[in-house]
Design a protein around this motif. Structure first.
Motif, PDB file in Angstrom:
ATOM      1  N   PHE A 282      -8.359  -0.377  -6.294  1.00 53.10           N
ATOM      2  CA  PHE A 282      -7.455   0.768  -6.346  1.00 53.10           C
ATOM      3  C   PHE A 282      -7.242   1.333  -4.944  1.00 53.10           C
ATOM      4  N   ALA A 283      -8.345   1.465  -4.195  1.00 50.07           N
ATOM      5  CA  ALA A 283      -8.242   2.010  -2.840  1.00 50.07           C
ATOM      6  C   ALA A 283      -7.377   1.126  -1.958  1.00 50.07           C
ATOM      7  N   ARG A 284      -7.516  -0.187  -2.114  1.00 50.97           N
ATOM      8  CA  ARG A 284      -6.693  -1.088  -1.305  1.00 50.97           C
ATOM      9  C   ARG A 284      -5.222  -0.920  -1.598  1.00 50.97           C
ATOM     10  N   SER A 285      -4.905  -0.627  -2.859  1.00 48.44           N
ATOM     11  CA  SER A 285      -3.490  -0.433  -3.174  1.00 48.44           C
ATOM     12  C   SER A 285      -2.974   0.858  -2.536  1.00 48.44           C
TER      13      SER A 285
ATOM     14  N   MET B 139       0.822  -1.202   0.000  1.00 47.56           N
ATOM     15  CA  MET B 139       0.000   0.000   0.000  1.00 47.56           C
ATOM     16  C   MET B 139       0.859   1.255   0.000  1.00 47.56           C
ATOM     17  N   LEU B 140       0.314   2.288  -0.576  1.00 48.17           N
ATOM     18  CA  LEU B 140       1.085   3.518  -0.765  1.00 48.17           C
ATOM     19  C   LEU B 140       1.201   4.310   0.535  1.00 48.17           C
ATOM     20  N   PHE B 141       0.081   4.441   1.233  1.00 49.89           N
ATOM     21  CA  PHE B 141       0.089   5.245   2.463  1.00 49.89           C
ATOM     22  C   PHE B 141       0.209   4.323   3.679  1.00 49.89           C
ATOM     23  N   GLN B 142       1.252   4.515   4.479  1.00 52.19           N
ATOM     24  CA  GLN B 142       1.473   3.626   5.611  1.00 52.19           C
ATOM     25  C   GLN B 142       0.900   4.197   6.905  1.00 52.19           C
ATOM     26  N   SER B 143       1.182   5.474   7.177  1.00 51.94           N
ATOM     27  CA  SER B 143       0.793   6.018   8.480  1.00 51.94           C
ATOM     28  C   SER B 143      -0.614   6.607   8.422  1.00 51.94           C
ATOM     29  N   HIS B 144      -1.193   6.771   9.585  1.00 55.11           N
ATOM     30  CA  HIS B 144      -2.507   7.405   9.659  1.00 55.11           C
ATOM     31  C   HIS B 144      -2.476   8.805   9.072  1.00 55.11           C
ATOM     32  N   MET B 145      -1.356   9.490   9.346  1.00 55.42           N
ATOM     33  CA  MET B 145      -1.193  10.851   8.858  1.00 55.42           C
ATOM     34  C   MET B 145      -1.288  10.889   7.330  1.00 55.42           C
ATOM     35  N   SER B 146      -0.503  10.031   6.676  1.00 58.24           N
ATOM     36  CA  SER B 146      -0.487  10.075   5.211  1.00 58.24           C
ATOM     37  C   SER B 146      -1.840   9.619   4.648  1.00 58.24           C
ATOM     38  N   LYS B 147      -2.481   8.673   5.326  1.00 60.87           N
ATOM     39  CA  LYS B 147      -3.806   8.246   4.866  1.00 60.87           C
ATOM     40  C   LYS B 147      -4.797   9.406   4.948  1.00 60.87           C
ATOM     41  N   GLY B 148      -4.685  10.145   6.045  1.00 59.99           N
ATOM     42  CA  GLY B 148      -5.556  11.304   6.221  1.00 59.99           C
ATOM     43  C   GLY B 148      -5.315  12.343   5.141  1.00 59.99           C
ATOM     44  N   PHE B 149      -4.034  12.630   4.862  1.00 56.83           N
ATOM     45  CA  PHE B 149      -3.721  13.599   3.807  1.00 56.83           C
ATOM     46  C   PHE B 149      -4.225  13.105   2.463  1.00 56.83           C
ATOM     47  N   GLY B 150      -4.032  11.803   2.214  1.00 60.15           N
ATOM     48  CA  GLY B 150      -4.486  11.219   0.950  1.00 60.15           C
ATOM     49  C   GLY B 150      -5.989  11.402   0.775  1.00 60.15           C
ATOM     50  N   LEU B 151      -6.709  11.182   1.877  1.00 58.44           N
ATOM     51  CA  LEU B 151      -8.160  11.298   1.808  1.00 58.44           C
ATOM     52  C   LEU B 151      -8.566  12.747   1.565  1.00 58.44           C
ATOM     53  N   ALA B 152      -7.884  13.663   2.264  1.00 55.11           N
ATOM     54  CA  ALA B 152      -8.184  15.082   2.074  1.00 55.11           C
ATOM     55  C   ALA B 152      -7.908  15.492   0.630  1.00 55.11           C
ATOM     56  N   PHE B 153      -6.776  15.016   0.106  1.00 53.97           N
ATOM     57  CA  PHE B 153      -6.428  15.341  -1.271  1.00 53.97           C
ATOM     58  C   PHE B 153      -7.478  14.790  -2.232  1.00 53.97           C
ATOM     59  N   SER B 154      -7.894  13.530  -2.006  1.00 51.66           N
ATOM     60  CA  SER B 154      -8.923  12.927  -2.877  1.00 51.66           C
ATOM     61  C   SER B 154     -10.218  13.724  -2.813  1.00 51.66           C
ATOM     62  N   PHE B 155     -10.519  14.209  -1.605  1.00 54.01           N
ATOM     63  CA  PHE B 155     -11.750  14.971  -1.426  1.00 54.01           C
ATOM     64  C   PHE B 155     -11.689  16.276  -2.231  1.00 54.01           C
ATOM     65  N   ILE B 156     -10.506  16.931  -2.172  1.00 56.56           N
ATOM     66  CA  ILE B 156     -10.348  18.166  -2.955  1.00 56.56           C
ATOM     67  C   ILE B 156     -10.460  17.850  -4.445  1.00 56.56           C
ATOM     68  N   LEU B 157      -9.837  16.746  -4.847  1.00 58.17           N
ATOM     69  CA  LEU B 157      -9.922  16.314  -6.248  1.00 58.17           C
ATOM     70  C   LEU B 157     -11.386  16.126  -6.657  1.00 58.17           C
ATOM     71  N   MET B 158     -12.165  15.555  -5.735  1.00 59.46           N
ATOM     72  CA  MET B 158     -13.587  15.337  -6.011  1.00 59.46           C
ATOM     73  C   MET B 158     -14.301  16.666  -6.222  1.00 59.46           C
ATOM     74  N   LEU B 159     -13.988  17.654  -5.350  1.00 55.19           N
ATOM     75  CA  LEU B 159     -14.621  18.963  -5.490  1.00 55.19           C
ATOM     76  C   LEU B 159     -14.226  19.616  -6.815  1.00 55.19           C
ATOM     77  N   VAL B 160     -12.928  19.460  -7.188  1.00 51.10           N
ATOM     78  CA  VAL B 160     -12.475  20.024  -8.462  1.00 51.10           C
ATOM     79  C   VAL B 160     -13.253  19.392  -9.620  1.00 51.10           C
ATOM     80  N   CYS B 161     -13.399  18.078  -9.556  1.00 50.56           N
ATOM     81  CA  CYS B 161     -14.136  17.385 -10.614  1.00 50.56           C
ATOM     82  C   CYS B 161     -15.579  17.892 -10.688  1.00 50.56           C
TER      83      CYS B 161
END
Lengths: 348, 335
Positions: free
Chosen positions: B270-273, B1-23
Motif C-alpha cells: 500500500f505504501a509503495r502505491s 504512485m500517488l505522491f510525486q513530489s517531496h512536498m506532497s510525500k511530506g504532507f502525506g506522511l504528516a497526514f498519516s501521522f495525524i490519522l495515527m494519533l486520531v486512531c
C-alpha cells in the motif's frame, strides 16, 4: 547419444523429453515407494513380517493379522500414498505456472479453503452437546467444496484481461490469510471439544481412513495426474515467461485456467480425505527439480513419487514413534521434508 | 504512485501521522465501557483512582492503544525491509518463519510449565522469533551461492513449515495447552499491560531508528547485488544489519501481541502505491500506516461480537484482505 529420449504421439498432441537420468530416478523411487509401503504395512503396534504381509495381500492370510493388514493398515497406506501424490503434483503444476518457488497449494489458499469449510461444517452441524447432527462422512465433501471454491475465487479475482502469476499468488495469499483468520475465529468461538477435533484435521492425518475413501481417491488422483502429464508440455512453455510463451503460440490464459483447475482439484481431493498436510506440495517438487531438472515430463512423476514417500513415511513415523499415542502425519511431513530440503539448499 | 513530489510525500506522511494519533485517541475512548473524550482527559489530569471509567482508560485502554501502535509500526517496517532484502513481494514475518518460531517456543513453554506469566512468555517468544530468524539467515547464507534472495525465502518457508507443524503436533497431543494458547496464537493486544511493552520497547525503538538510518543503503541494495557492490557497498554488512532489525521488530511484535499476520505484507504494498520505491520514504510510511491499520483493526475488534472480542489478528486479515486484493489487481512490482 543424446541426454534425452523424446516421446511423441502422432501430430504432437502429447510430447515431452525423458531425461535418461530421470528414468533411472523414476525406477529407483518406484522401488523405494513399494518397499516403504511394505514396511509400513508390517510395522505398527502389532508387528507382522513382510513375508506374511505379502501372503495376506495375495489372499492367503487369515485371522487377526489379515484383519489388521486389510482393514486397518492397507487403506490407510494407500490413502497416504495418493494424498502425497496429489499434493506433490498440485504443487509442481503451481510452481511451474506461477514461477515462484514459494507457490504451493497451502500458500495460494486451497488448503485454507478446505480448513474453513471443515470448521464451518463442524460448527453448523453441531448441537448444544457438541454432537454432530449429520454424518461425519460429509466432512470430506465440505473440505473438497471449500478447496475448490477458494481456488476458483482466487482465479476469478485475479482476472483482469487475463491473469498473471504474481496476481494469482498475491490474491491467493490474501485469501489464505483471510480463511485462516476465519478458521481461527470459529475455533475460538466454538467449544474446546470442537477445537481439538478441528485441530486434528487442520494438522493433517490419515488416521481412521477406510476402503470407501480409497475407492474415491485413487481413481480421482490417477485421472488428474494423467491429465497433468498430458498438459506437462504447456507448463514448460509457461516457465519461459508470458511473452516468450505467447510468442511460441501458447494459449497462455486458457492453459492457466486449466492448470488452476487441475491443481486445485488435486489438492482438493487430497485435503478432503487427509486434512491440511503441509509441506508436501511445496517440498516434493523442489526436491524433484534438484534431482531431475525442470522439464515437466520427468518432474511430475518424480514429484509424485517423492510426495507419496513423504506422506507414507510421515504416517509411519507418526503411528510408531510415540506408541501408543498417534501423532498426525502432517507433523512429520515437515520434520522429514524440511531438513532434506535444507540439505539440498546447502548442496547446490 | 500517488505522491510525486517531496512536498506532497511530506504532507502525506504528516497526514498519516495525524490519522495515527486520531486512531490512538479513538482507541482510548471507544469500547465496551462507555467513555467520552472528556473522561479520557480527566483520567490523566485528576488523582481520582476510584472511578471505573478512569481505571479502564488508564490501565487498559491506554496500554492497549500504545501497544497496537508500536506493534503495527514494527510489523510494517519489518515487512518492507524483508521485501527489500529478499526482493520477493511475498516476504513478511509470517512467511519468513519468525511468527512460526515464536509460536512454537510459546506453545512448548506453556505445555511444559503451566505457571509462566504473560511477561515471561513474551521473552520466550522473543527468543523463539530471534532463533527462527537466525536459523533462516544461517541456512540461507551458508553454502556456495551465499545469501541470495531465493535461498533466503526458501529457507524461511522451510523453517516456517517445520515450526508450525511442531506447534500443531504439540497442540494435538496436549489439549490443555491448546485451550490456553489458542487465543495468543490468533494475535491480540487485549489484556496486555504497560510492563509488557516497556520490556520490549527499547529494542524496537532502536530498530526503528536503525531502519531509517540504513534506508539509503537499502535503496542501493535493491538495485541488485552487483550494482550495490559496484557502488562500493559492503552488502554483507547491510544485509546482516537489516536482518537484525527485522528480528528485533518482528520478534518484539510477536512477543507483545502474538503472531499478527498480514500487516507486514499488506502495508508495504500500500505504501509503495503512495510513495514509490524510495526506502527513505517507504520506511516511515510503513511504520505510520502499519500503526494506523493495527489500531483501527483493534478498535473494530471490540465491536464485532460484543461483549466478547475478536483477536485483532483476525480483524487485520478481514480488513486487510479486500485492500490487498485491490492492490494486487491494480498491479505492483517487487521491492
Amino acid at each position: 547419444m543424446s541426454k534425452y529420449i523424446p516421446f511423441r504421439t502422432k501430430k504432437d498432441h502429447i510430447s515431452f523429453f525423458f531425461d535418461k537420468k530421470s528414468i533411472k530416478y523414476t525406477s529407483v523411487f518406484v522401488i523405494v515407494t513399494l518397499l516403504l509401503c511394505l514396511a509400513s504395512t508390517s510395522l505398527g503396534q502389532v508387528l507382522i513380517s513382510p513375508l506374511e504381509v505379502i501372503q495376506i495381500l495375495f489372499g492367503s492370510g487369515e485371522g487377526g493379522n489379515a484383519y489388521i493388514v486389510q482393514i486397518l493398515r492397507l487403506p490407510r497406506i494407500l490413502i497416504a500414498l495418493f494424498v502425497g501424490i496429489g499434493l506433490a503434483v498440485s504443487g509442481a503444476i503451481l510452481q511451474g505456472m506461477i514461477r515462484n518457488p514459494l507457490a504451493s497449494p497451502d500458500i495460494i489458499g486451497i488448503t485454507s479453503g478446505g480448513s474453513v469449510a471443515v470448521v464451518t461444517f463442524l460448527t453448523i452441524f453441531s448441537d448444544e452437546n457438541d454432537a454432530l447432527t449429520v454424518s461425519i462422512h460429509w466432512q470430506p465433501v465440505a473440505a473438497f467444496i471449500g478447496a475448490m471454491v477458494i481456488g476458483l475465487i482466487v482465479y476469478a479475482l485475479s482476472l483482469k484481461s487475463g491473469t498473471t502469476p504474481i496476481r494469482l499468488v498475491l490474491i491467493g495469499i490474501g485469501l489464505a490469510t483471510l480463511m485462516d483468520a476465519l478458521t481461527n475465529l470459529f475455533m475460538i468461538l466454538g467449544p474446546i471439544y470442537r477445537a481439538a477435533d478441528a485441530n486434528l484435521w487442520l494438522t493433517g492425518s490419515v488416521y481412521g481412513t477406510n476402503w470407501d475413501q480409497v475407492k474415491v481417491i485413487i481413481p480421482a488422483i490417477v485421472g488428474l495426474v494423467i491429465l497433468a502429464l498430458l498438459i506437462a508440455r504447456r507448463i514448460n512453455v509457461q516457465e519461459l515467461g508470458d511473452e516468450l510463451a505467447s510468442g511460441v503460440g501458447s494459449h497462455i490464459q486458457r492453459d492457466r485456467l486449466l492448470f488452476i483447475v487441475v491443481s486445485t482439484a488435486l489438492a482438493g481431493v487430497s485435503v478432503s480425505v487427509a486434512g491440511g498436510i503441509g509441506f508436501v506440495g511445496l517440498m516434493a517438487p523442489h526436491i524433484a527439480r534438484r534431482l531431475v531438472g525442470a522439464s515437466y515430463g520427468a518432474l511430475i512423476p518424480i514429484s509424485a513419487l517423492i510426495g507419496g514417500i513423504l506422506v507414507v513415511g510421515a504416517d509411519l513415523i507418526g503411528r510408531t514413534l510415540f506408541l501408543p499415542i498417534e501423532v498426525p502425519a502432517g507433523v512429520f511431513t515437515a520434520t522429514i521434508g524440511a531438513p532434506y530440503f535444507i540439505y539440498l539448499l546447502f548442496k547446490k | 504512485m500517488l505522491f510525486q513530489s517531496h512536498m506532497s510525500k511530506g504532507f502525506g506522511l504528516a497526514f498519516s501521522f495525524i490519522l495515527m494519533l486520531v486512531c490512538m485517541g479513538l482507541s482510548v475512548v471507544l469500547g465496551y465501557t462507555d467513555t467520552t473524550i472528556g473522561d479520557a482527559i480527566t483520567a490523566f489530569t485528576t488523582n481520582n483512582t476510584q472511578e471505573n471509567a478512569y481505571i479502564v482508560i488508564r490501565n487498559h485502554r491506554l496500554p492497549r492503544a500504545l501497544i497496537a501502535t508500536c506493534v503495527g509500526a514494527s510489523l510494517g517496517v519489518a515487512g518492507v525491509l524483508m521485501q527489500a532484502l529478499t526482493r520477493n513481494p511475498l516476504a513478511s514475518p509470517g512467511i519468513f518463519g519468525v511468527n512460526a518460531g515464536a509460536s512454537f517456543f510459546v506453545v512448548l513453554a506453556v505445555s511444559f510449565s503451566q505457571t509462566l506469566s504473560l511477561g515471561m512468555l513474551s521473552w520466550v517468544s522473543f527468543i523463539g522469533a530471534a532463533f527462527a530468524a537466525g536459523l533462516v539467515y544461517f541456512i540461507g547464507a551458508i553454502g556456495k551461492e551465499g545469501l541470495t534472495p531465493v535461498r533466503l525465502t526458501l529457507a524461511g518457508a522451510a523453517i516456517a513449515g517445520l515450526f508450525s507443524s511442531f506447534t500443531q503436533g504439540i497442540l494435538v497431543l496436549n489439549e490443555k495447552a491448546l485451550d490456553e494458547v489458542l487465543f495468543w496464537l490468533a494475535g491480540s493486544v487485549q489484556g496486555r499491560s504497560m510492563d509488557d511493552l516497556v520490556d520490549i520497547f527499547p529494542y524496537i525503538l532502536v530498530a526503528w531508528v536503525l531502519a531509517f538510518l540504513i534506508s539509503r543503503h537499502i535503496n542501493i541494495l535493491t538495485m541488485g547485488e552487483d550494482v550495490a557492490t559496484g557502488l562500493g557497498q559492503k552488502t554483507a554488512w547491510i544485509k546482516a544489519l537489516a536482518g537484525i532489525i527485522v528480528v528485533l521488530l518482528a520478534g518484539g511484535s510477536v512477543a507483545i501481541a502474538g503472531p499478527i499476520g498480514f500487516i507486514g505484507i499488506v502495508v508495504p504494498h500500500f505504501a509503495r502505491s503512495l510513495v514509490g520505491y524510495d526506502q527513505r520514504w517507504l520506511i516511515p510510511y510503513c511504520g505510520v500506516l502499519g500503526a494506523v491499520l493495527l489500531t483501527a483493526a483493534d478498535i473494530s475488534a471490540r465491536y464485532v461480537i460484543m461483549p466478547e472480542e475478536v483477536p485483532v489478528g483476525i480483524m487485520t486479515a478481514i480488513i486487510g484482505t479486500p485492500f490487498f486484493i485491490y492492490i494486487a489487481r491494480k498491479g505492483l512490482k517487487s521491492t
